[in-house]
Design a protein around this motif. Structure first.
Motif: not given
Length: 783
Positions: A378-407
């Protein structure tokens, strides 16, 4: 002017049997009835536990509530010894639940309810995680432990911020010549080395022994660590020992228990040393091998987003990689390092110290290298919120939040592919995966920005649906079996309460209503949620309007505009407001003939990335434009008297009161700046540097954004009120502003210091005095 000891009344819209007074509105909020704080499930899903503040003190009591009906019971010491802890983790087989209670680790069998206490120490265990094999790991200090049902608990790692005994000494000619010359020295060292090597071999070969220590070097402090559930690997985070953290501030406290003046050391100012950079290490537990995980492969790590500003300020360009830290994600549990349950994969959140880039990176364990799984810039700054992530039960795939779309939205990342599970111009937050791994539950505000519900989406992809219809959801917890939801919710005049529902949203049952009869008896003025059109290209500005039920034809009403604090905070929502006292004050103002408008100006939470970053390098201007648009709206639509408008707020709201009076003299006839920032170079680094960079790199941004630069514009009435032991916005800010106004020979201003108050006032006497002054200011100038 109405005497402050008299009751505020006179409007049929807010009549009560016991009319509200300013003294009561600013009293200890115990009279309202304390809301529910933490809430969690019993192991069998039959009871909810929750905490509430006890009247007349700061003690928190724990209550048990049967979710299918019955009265809540306050638990005493004996009963507390049998309940489950709040931080619960269920194993992949959904057979056991682990939790921390009073700093110890417990395991509950989910079929029988049998409880096993694994630790009984003063160490303060934390962060339990289950492995796919049924093992449990947890942390105590910098040490990690591992438990299996068959083998019990044992220490699983030992980290030391020391040099390894095997480390070769630095070259020294005198020492080397002695060793060459004296055989006895060489023999003694060889014997010692042989004994140490034999002990190490025995330790590695003996499964009953604790693991060998892993040495990270004497020049570091261990910040955090995370052990893989299989006990094979450990990730450690360090920073340089005794690094210069910058000059701390000195806060004087004049009213003390000792009877003497005391100095308190407080935070550094922005730019007076950034957060310390960190390194990350991979430890192979079996052989205590330590390898540094280099950041070189992270995309953009060597770029300098501030290069142009640095050059314009005459600063040297950056060389090499930018400094980074391993920062927390949404769980707030410390640096974000998340292992898959099988221990084969780990991901961590890496954040540039300049906060322009955030990477979620996994680790190639075999080659000790970081691999970027998701990069957000982000040319301004990355939000301190919306950075949660973790592993799916397959132990291979990550789930995550991102503001990449603007929301903020929810994504899955498998290898190099990232797929959106949700989309739209609304925010997804705080996702939780159901125990069976099939469904994500999360917060959403799809209907309008201030309407928060629990939403769900299939983990395999599909339609998003709103599970609840409570309007003001504050939090939720899935039952251990995943079949029910414990939902914390609120409304404008209802502090946080609990409800229970089935996981599909059906069968909603309210569990609590902790309000006192006196508070419930008042016919409060419900805020009207309004949309103010922006004349400055911002679209819609959401607001809360407080006014009489019926406006008198032909009458113009004096206007009070309220500015919430924190900047990035949402006050225009269906939830119980952070500013509940101010909301009561707005009721009193309406009863005395005012109308009130409270806006979620640009930079407020809940409206997406562009709204949040609209103030980059220019704090105080977009927000003021929004308030000028709000003033136009209330004049045009609610019979507001443009010539009798005032403004007030605390913290960021106090800063904005300064900016309104200084930059638009004559528009607001009076303003109250409470605990205000006057010069952003006095504020903290983590907040301010995101928005304005640092003073030595971006002096223009600080000059444009600091009210003290515009103080010459003051011509209207100003009240400054500030706690003298405020360790957030220092009282020094108001002292500096006072001196500046004195030098400018300004009149019509006053300052009210509060010797025993910090940033958030805690004493009713101080609350009353502050709002008495605000009320008198408006009475004297707006009528």
């Amino acid at each position: 002017m109405l005497p402050l000891t008299a009751a505020f009344s006179g409007n049929a819209h807010a009549q009560t049997t016991q009319p509200l007074t300013l003294a009561q509105a600013m009293a200890d909020p115990d009279w309202i009835g304390s809301g529910v704080e933490g809430a969690w499930w019993s192991w069998d899903g039959k009871h909810a536990y929750y905490t509430r503040k006890r009247d007349g003190g700061n003690i928190r009591d724990t209550f048990s509530q049967a979710v299918d009906g019955g009265a809540a019971a306050r638990l005493d010491g004996t009963a507390l010894a049998g309940i489950d802890g709040a931080q619960q983790v269920v194993d992949p087989q959904r057979a056991r639940m682990a939790f921390v209670r009073n700093g110890d680790i417990f395991v509950r069998d989910l079929s029988s309810g049998a409880l096993t206490q694994l630790t009984r120490t003063d160490a303060g265990e934390s962060r339990p995680q289950w492995g796919s094999d049924g093992a449990l790991v947890w942390r105590a200090g910098n040490d990690w432990f591992r438990w299996t049902a068959a083998g019990g608990a044992a220490q699983a790692s030992l980290l030391k911020a020391e040099d390894s005994p095997d480390k070769k000494p630095e070259a020294d000619d005198l020492r080397d010549r002695q060793f060459d010359m004296l055989r006895t020295l060489r023999d003694d060292r060889a014997r010692r080395d042989a004994v140490r090597e034999q002990n190490q071999q025995w330790r590695r070969a003996d499964p009953t022994r604790a693991p060998a220590p892993a040495y990270l070097g004497k020049g570091v402090d261990i910040v955090d660590s995370a052990l893989s559930p299989d006990g094979r690997w450990l990730i450690a985070v360090t920073q340089a020992k005794d690094a210069d953290g910058g000059q701390a501030g000195k806060l004087p406290n004049y009213v003390t228990e000792s009877g003497y003046e005391e100095l308190e050391e407080v935070r550094t100012r922005v730019g007076r040393n950034a957060p310390l950079p960190q390194k990350v290490w991979l430890v192979d537990i079996a052989n205590a091998g330590v390898r540094e995980l280099k950041y070189d492969r992270l995309p953009g790590i060597a770029d300098d987003p501030l290069a142009a500003l640095r050059k314009a300020a005459g600063k040297e360009p950056l060389k090499g990689n930018r400094d980074v830290r391993i920062e927390t994600d949404g769980d707030g549990m410390g640096p974000a390092i998340h292992w898959s349950s099988d221990g084969r994969n780990v991901a961590l959140l890496v954040r540039a110290v300049d906060n322009k880039d955030r990477w979620i990176a996994s680790v190639d364990l075999a080659n000790a290298t970081l691999q970027s799984r998701h990069h957000l810039h982000d040319d301004a700054w990355i939000n301190w919120n919306f950075n949660d992530f973790g592993w799916m039960p397959d132990n291979r795939t990550l789930w995550l939040l991102s503001e990449q779309s603007g929301y903020s939205q929810l994504y899955l990342a498998d290898g190099g592919k990232v797929r959106a599970l949700t989309s739209g111009k609304w925010e997804a937050s705080s996702p939780v995966l159901s125990p069976d791994g099939r469904t994500f539950y999360f917060f959403c505000n799809r209907s309008w920005p201030g309407d928060y519900e629990v939403c769900s989406v299939p983990a395999a992809g599909g339609d998003v649906r709103e599970v609840t219809a409570l309007d003001g959801v504050e939090g939720f917890t899935l039952s251990p079996r995943g079949d029910r939801l414990l939902v914390a919710h609120s409304t404008s005049y209802l502090p946080i309460q609990l409800a229970v529902a089935n996981a599909d949203g059906s069968g909603v049952r309210e569990l609590t209503d902790t309000r006192k009869p006196e508070f419930k008896a008042i016919d409060w003025i419900q805020p009207e949620y309004v949309q103010v059109p922006s004349k400055h290209g911002a679209g819609t500005i959401w607001g809360k309007y407080y006014g009489p039920k019926q406006l008198e034809p032909g009458r113009e009403y004096p206007i009070v505009m309220f500015v919430h604090g924190a900047g990035y905070l949402q006050n225009v929502s269906a939830r119980y407001p952070n500013y509940f006292r101010e909301q009561m004050f707005h009721n009193l103002l309406v009863q005395q003939g005012y109308i009130v408008l409270d806006l979620d100006y640009r930079a407020s939470e809940g409206y997406g990335r562009d709204w949040r970053t609209a103030i980059y390098r220019n704090m105080g201007t977009p927000e003021l434009e929004d308030y000028l648009d709000g003033l136009d709206w209330i004049v045009a639509n609610r019979q507001g008297d443009r010539d009798h408008a005032g403004i007030y707020g605390g913290s960021y709201g106090g800063f904005m009161a300064f900016m309104a009076l200084f930059k638009q003299p004559g528009v607001f006839k009076a303003g109250a700046a409470l605990r205000p920032v006057s010069d952003w170079s006095q504020y903290n680094h983590e907040y301010t540097s995101n928005i304005l960079n640092t003073p030595e790199i971006d002096p223009e941004a600080y000059a444009k954004s600091s009210p003290i630069e515009y103080a010459e514009g003051l011509q209207d009435h100003l009240l400054i009120a500030h706690g003298m032991i405020d360790d957030n916005v220092f009282f020094k800010d108001s002292v500096m502003m006072a001196q500046r106004l004195i030098e400018l020979r300004k009149d019509k201003w006053e300052i009210a210091p509060y010797p025993m108050e910090r940033h958030g006032f805690t004493h009713p006497d101080a609350w009353y005095d502050e709002y008495r002054r605000i009320y008198e200011l408006f009475e004297d100038t707006l009528k």
